[in-house]
Write an enzyme that holds these catalytic residues in place. Structure first.
Site, PDB file in Angstrom:
ATOM      1  N   ALA A 359       0.820  -1.100   0.096  1.00  0.00           N
ATOM      2  CA  ALA A 359      -0.412  -0.174  -0.069  1.00  0.00           C
ATOM      3  C   ALA A 359       1.148   1.506  -0.145  1.00  0.00           C
ATOM      4  CB  ALA A 359      -0.447  -0.265   1.627  1.00  0.00           C
ATOM      5  N   HIS A 388      -4.020   4.757   7.412  1.00  0.00           N
ATOM      6  CA  HIS A 388      -2.659   5.046   7.880  1.00  0.00           C
ATOM      7  C   HIS A 388      -2.276   5.460   5.958  1.00  0.00           C
ATOM      8  CE1 HIS A 388       1.717   4.445   8.237  1.00  0.00           C
ATOM      9  NE2 HIS A 388       1.927   4.228   6.877  1.00  0.00           N
ATOM     10  N   GLU A 416       4.387   9.040   8.883  1.00  0.00           N
ATOM     11  CA  GLU A 416       4.081   7.809   9.493  1.00  0.00           C
ATOM     12  C   GLU A 416       3.177   7.089  10.730  1.00  0.00           C
ATOM     13  OE1 GLU A 416       4.074   5.058   6.891  1.00  0.00           O
ATOM     14  OE2 GLU A 416       5.566   6.212   5.765  1.00  0.00           O
ATOM     15  N   TYR A 526       9.084   3.811  10.848  1.00  0.00           N
ATOM     16  CA  TYR A 526       7.512   3.322  11.588  1.00  0.00           C
ATOM     17  C   TYR A 526       7.843   3.301  12.565  1.00  0.00           C
ATOM     18  CZ  TYR A 526       6.903   2.508   6.981  1.00  0.00           C
ATOM     19  OH  TYR A 526       6.786   2.443   5.378  1.00  0.00           O
TER      20      TYR A 526
HETATM   21  O1  X8Z Z   1       4.789   0.574   4.622  1.00  0.00           O
HETATM   22  C1  X8Z Z   1       3.656   0.682   5.321  1.00  0.00           C
HETATM   23  C2  X8Z Z   1       2.694   1.692   4.965  1.00  0.00           C
HETATM   24  C3  X8Z Z   1       2.993   1.771   3.532  1.00  0.00           C
HETATM   25  S1  X8Z Z   1       4.121   3.398   4.291  1.00  0.00           S
HETATM   26  C4  X8Z Z   1       1.021   0.011   4.399  1.00  0.00           C
HETATM   27  N1  X8Z Z   1       4.328   0.350   6.370  1.00  0.00           N
HETATM   28  C5  X8Z Z   1       5.164  -0.653   7.273  1.00  0.00           C
HETATM   29  C6  X8Z Z   1       4.776  -2.066   6.968  1.00  0.00           C
HETATM   30  O2  X8Z Z   1       4.084  -2.419   6.186  1.00  0.00           O
HETATM   31  O3  X8Z Z   1       6.135  -2.580   6.946  1.00  0.00           O
HETATM   32  C7  X8Z Z   1       3.002   0.488   8.123  1.00  0.00           C
HETATM   33  C8  X8Z Z   1       3.700   0.114   9.187  1.00  0.00           C
HETATM   34  C9  X8Z Z   1       4.594  -0.366   8.671  1.00  0.00           C
HETATM   35 ZN    ZN Z   2       2.945   4.548   5.232  1.00  0.00          ZN
END
Ligand code: X8Z
Ligand code: ZN
Length: 617
Positions: A359, A388, A416, A526
C-alpha cells in the site's frame, strides 16, 4: 477547519526509490543550459534566494514527471515501465545531486532563515544519491527499480501451474492458518523468492554508498540518519533511548505470547526459554501479531467482536473501506478527497497484470492529485491500513501551500504516524457511532481490546527498529555480504526474540523478503511513528476533552482536535520537527510515556499472567 487551498505540489515519489508514502524525492533535472543559468557564480544572499527559487521550480517539474512514471510502473510492472521510471528517477536524483553540490557556494554565508533551511533540506532530501559517474548512476537507479519490480512480481509456486502471491494468498495463510506445516510452507515459499536479489543488493550498497560519500556523508546509512535535525550519531542514540523506554512492555508481551503459543503448539515447536519461531505469529515477517489474538484472548475480557467478520457480513467493498477512512477525516473538518482520488486510485488487485500491491499514498501532481494504491482485502487489518494511507494523503494536502522544499512532513516518522493516530480513534464506541457495531463492550473487556492493540503496536516496536539496525551496519561495512543473512537473524533474535522456523544460510537473502529492503525505503520512520502516534493521540484526546482512559478516547467528529492536527500538518517541513511536535503536544521530545500510559492496565495484567514464566530468550 480552514483547509489551505493546495497549490502546485509535487510529491509522488518513486516507490522503487522511496516507498510508502510517495512524497519525498523532489529532485530536479537540469539541462546543461539550465545548469549554467543556475550555477551560483556570484555569492550574495540574494543569489542564494534566486538559486533556491529556481531550484524549487525545476524540482517540482522533475518530481512530477518522475511520479507519473513511477505510478505507471507500479501499476503495470513490465521491463519497459521499469526502464522509463528508472530514467525519470535518475534525472530527478542527478539534478538534485548537482544542485546540492552547487549549493556549497553558499555554505559559509549568512542567509535568511528560510533560505538556509531550504538549502539544508535540499542536501538531506535524497534517500538515494547517484554517483557522478553516469554509468554507475544509471546502474544504481536500474537496480533499485528492478529490485522493486522483482518484489512486486514475486510468487511462490508450490507446483507447476499453481502459484501463490503475497497478497492476498500468502498473507491470508499466515493470518489464519494454525497448521505449522502450512505456515512453514508459506513462510519458506515467500522468503525463498528473495534469494535472487542478493547479487543486485550487494552492488546497490556499493553504489548507494558511493553516491552518499560524494555528497559528504560517511555512507548511505549516515545519510539516512542525518534527516532528523540532529547529528547521525545523536539520532542513533535517540532510537536506542526510545527502545529502552518501551522494552519492558515488549518483554512482558513476548513472555505471555510465547506461553500461549507453547500451550497451542507444544514445547517441541515453541521452546520455554528460547525465541519464538517466526512463522507462528500471524504475519509473514512476525511484525504484528494481532492475527493470532484468538489464540491468546483472555477468557473473561474478550470484547467479543471481530471487525473482519463484521465487514464481511455487511458485504463491505474496497471503496466502502476507503469511504470509512475519508469520513473520519471530514468529521475532523478536513475537505473531502478530490473526485480524481476515486477515479485514479487502485483499490483492487488487477487479475491481468503485476502491480506493486504494497500500500502507498501518492500526491502525483503536487497540486491535488491524491491517490491510493492498495490491493484492499476486506479485513480489520486493511481497515487500519486505509486510515494509515489516508493520513499520508491528508498530510500531503495540508502542506501543499508551502514552498516546494517544505512540502514534507516534520520528519518521516510524522508522516507515518498521522493515519495511525486516527486509527487509534477507531474505538468500539466509534464503531457503534458509524453503525458497524450494535453495542460497545463494557470496560471489563478493555484488557482484551488492549491485548489485541498491543499485539499490533507493541509487537511491532523491535521489528521497526531492527530493519535499519541491519541496514545501517550493511551500509557502514560492519556487515559484509557473506554475513548478510546470519546477522539479519542475529539481530531479529536479539531485539524481537524470534527465530527462523528452519535453518537459513547465506544462499538465502531473507531481508529482501520485506518490501522496504527491496524497495530502498528507510524503515526507522515506522518505529518512530509507533511511539509518536500515541503522543499525538494523547494530545488530541485532551484537545477533544476526553477524560477517559486513552484507549477509550476517540476524536471522531471533534473539530478542535481537527484544527490542532491540521495546524501541525500545515507546517510541513518549514520548521525543525521539535517545533511541529510542540505545536500539537506541547512537548519537544519524542517520548514513549504516552504509549506506556495507554497500555498501563495491560502491563499490570501481563505481570499477573506471567508469574512463574521465564522471560527473555
Ligand atoms: O509500509 C507500510 C505502509 C505504507 S507506508 C503500508 N507500513 C509498514 C509495513 O507495512 O511494514 C505501515 C506500518 C509498517
Ligand atoms: Zn505509510
Amino acid at each position: 477547519m480552514p483547509n489551505p487551498s493546495p497549490r502546485l505540489t509535487p510529491s509522488a515519489l518513486p516507490p522503487a526509490l522511496t516507498p510508502s508514502y510517495n512524497v519525498s524525492m523532489h529532485r530536479l533535472y537540469i539541462s546543461a543550459l539550465a545548469l549554467c543559468l543556475l550555477a551560483p557564480a556570484a555569492t550574495s544572499p540574494r543569489d542564494a534566494s534566486k538559486f533556491i527559487d529556481d531550484a524549487e521550480a525545476r524540482l517540482l517539474t522533475l518530481s512530477v514527471e518522475s511520479s507519473r512514471a513511477d505510478w505507471v510502473k507500479s501499476n503495470f510492472i513490465t521491463s519497459d515501465t521499469e526502464f522509463l521510471a528508472a530514467h525519470a528517477d535518475e534525472r530527478l536524483i542527478n539534478a538534485t545531486v548537482d544542485l546540492v553540490k552547487q549549493s556549497a557556494h553558499f555554505d559559509k554565508m549568512q542567509l535568511p532563515d528560510d533560505v538556509a533551511r531550504k538549502i539544508k533540506l535540499l542536501k538531506l532530501s535524497l534517500n538515494l544519491a547517484t554517483p557522478a559517474d553516469p554509468r554507475e548512476s544509471e546502474q544504481l537507479t536500474r537496480i533499485v527499480a528492478s529490485m522493486g519490480g522483482a518484489y512486486g512480481r514475486a510468487k511462490y509456486c508450490p507446483e507447476p501451474g499453481r502459484c501463490l502471491e503475497l497478497e492476498p494468498d500468502l498473507t491470508r495463510i499466515m493470518a489464519n492458518s494454525r497448521n505449522p506445516t502450512d505456515l512453514l510452507d508459506a513462510w519458506r515459499g515467500w522468503h525463498d523468492t528473495a534469494a535472487p536479489m542478493r547479487k543486485d543488493y550487494v552492488r546497490y550498497v556499493e553504489l548507494a554508498n558511493k553516491g552518499a560519500r560524494e555528497l559528504g556523508f560517511a555512507d548511505d546509512g549516515a545519510m539516512w540518519r542525518s534527516k532528523y535535525d540532529m547529528s547521525p550519531e545523536a539520532f542513533a542514540k535517540e532510537t536506542g533511548r526510545l527502545w529502552e523506554q518501551v522494552r519492558p512492555l515488549y518483554l512482558a508481551l513476548h513472555t505471555y505470547v510465547r506461553k500461549k503459543l507453547r500451550e497451542t503448539y507444544g514445547e517441541q515447536v515453541v521452546p520455554r526459554n528460547g525465541p519464538i519461531p517466526a512463522h507462528l505469529l500471524g504475519n509473514m515477517w512476525a511484525q504484528t501479531w494481532d492475527n493470532i489474538y484468538p489464540l491468546l484472548a483472555p477468557k473473561d475480557a474478550d470484547p467479543g467482536f471481530d471487525l473482519t467478520r463484521i465487514l464481511r457480513e455487511r458485504n463491505t467493498g474496497p471503496l466502502d473501506m476507503a469511504r470509512y477512512g475519508e469520513r473520519f477525516f471530514t468529521s475532523l473538518g478536513f475537505d473531502p478527497l478530490p473526485k480524481t482520488f476515486w477515479e485514479r486510485s487502485l483499490f483492487v488487485k488487477p487479475r491481468d497484470r503485476d502491480v506493486v500491491c504494497h500500500a502507498s499514498a501518492w500526491d502525483v501532481d503536487s497540486a491535488d492529485d491524491l491517490r491510493l494504491k492498495m490491493c484492499i482485502d476486506i479485513t480489520g487489518e486493511d481497515f487500519d491500513v486505509i486510515h494509515h494511507e489516508l493520513g499520508h494523503n491528508f498530510y500531503q494536502r495540508a502542506y501543499n501551500h508551502q514552498p516546494f522544499l517544505f512540502r514534507e512532513s516534520a520528519h518521516d516518522g510524522f508522516h507515518e504516524a498521522v493515519g495511525d493516530t486516527i486509527a487509534l480513534s477507531v474505538t468500539p464506541d466509534y464503531l457503534v457511532k458509524i453503525g458497524l457495531l450494535h453495542q460497545a463492550p463494557d470496560a471489563s473487556k478493555d484488557i482484551g481490546l488492549l491485548l489485541r492493540k498491543a499485539l499490533e503496536k507493541i509487537a511491532f516496536l523491535p521489528f521497526g527498529l531492527v530493519i535499519d539496525q541491519w541496514r545501517w551496519k550493511v551500509f557502514s561495512g560492519e556487515i559484509p555480504p557473506e554475513k548478510y543473512n546470519q546477522t539479519w537473524w542475529e539481530l531479529r533474535r536479539k531485539y524481537q526474540g524470534v527465530a527462523p522456523p528452519v535453518a537459513r544460510g547465506e544462499n538465502d537473502f531473507d531481508p529482501a523478503a520485506k518490501y522496504h529492503v527491496a524497495a530502498n525505503t528507510p524503515y526507522m520512520r515506522y518505529f518512530l511513528a509507533d511511539i509518536l502516534q500515541f503522543q499525538f493521540h494523547r494530545a488530541l484526546a485532551q484537545a477533544a476533552g476526553c477524560t477517559q482512559p486513552l484507549n477509550r478516547c476517540s476524536i471522531f467528529d471533534n473539530k478542535e482536535a481537527g484544527r490542532k492536527l491540521n495546524a501541525m500538518l500545515a507546517m510541513g517541513q518549514s520548521r525543525p520537527w521539535p517545533d511541529a511536535l510542540e505545536a500539537l503536544t506541547g512537548q519537544r521530545q519524542m517520548d514513549a510515556t504516552a504509549i506506556r500510559e495507554y497500555f498501563a492496565p495491560l502491563e499490570k495484567w501481563l505481570a499477573e499472567q506471567n508469574k512463574g514464566e521465564p522471560t527473555g530468550w
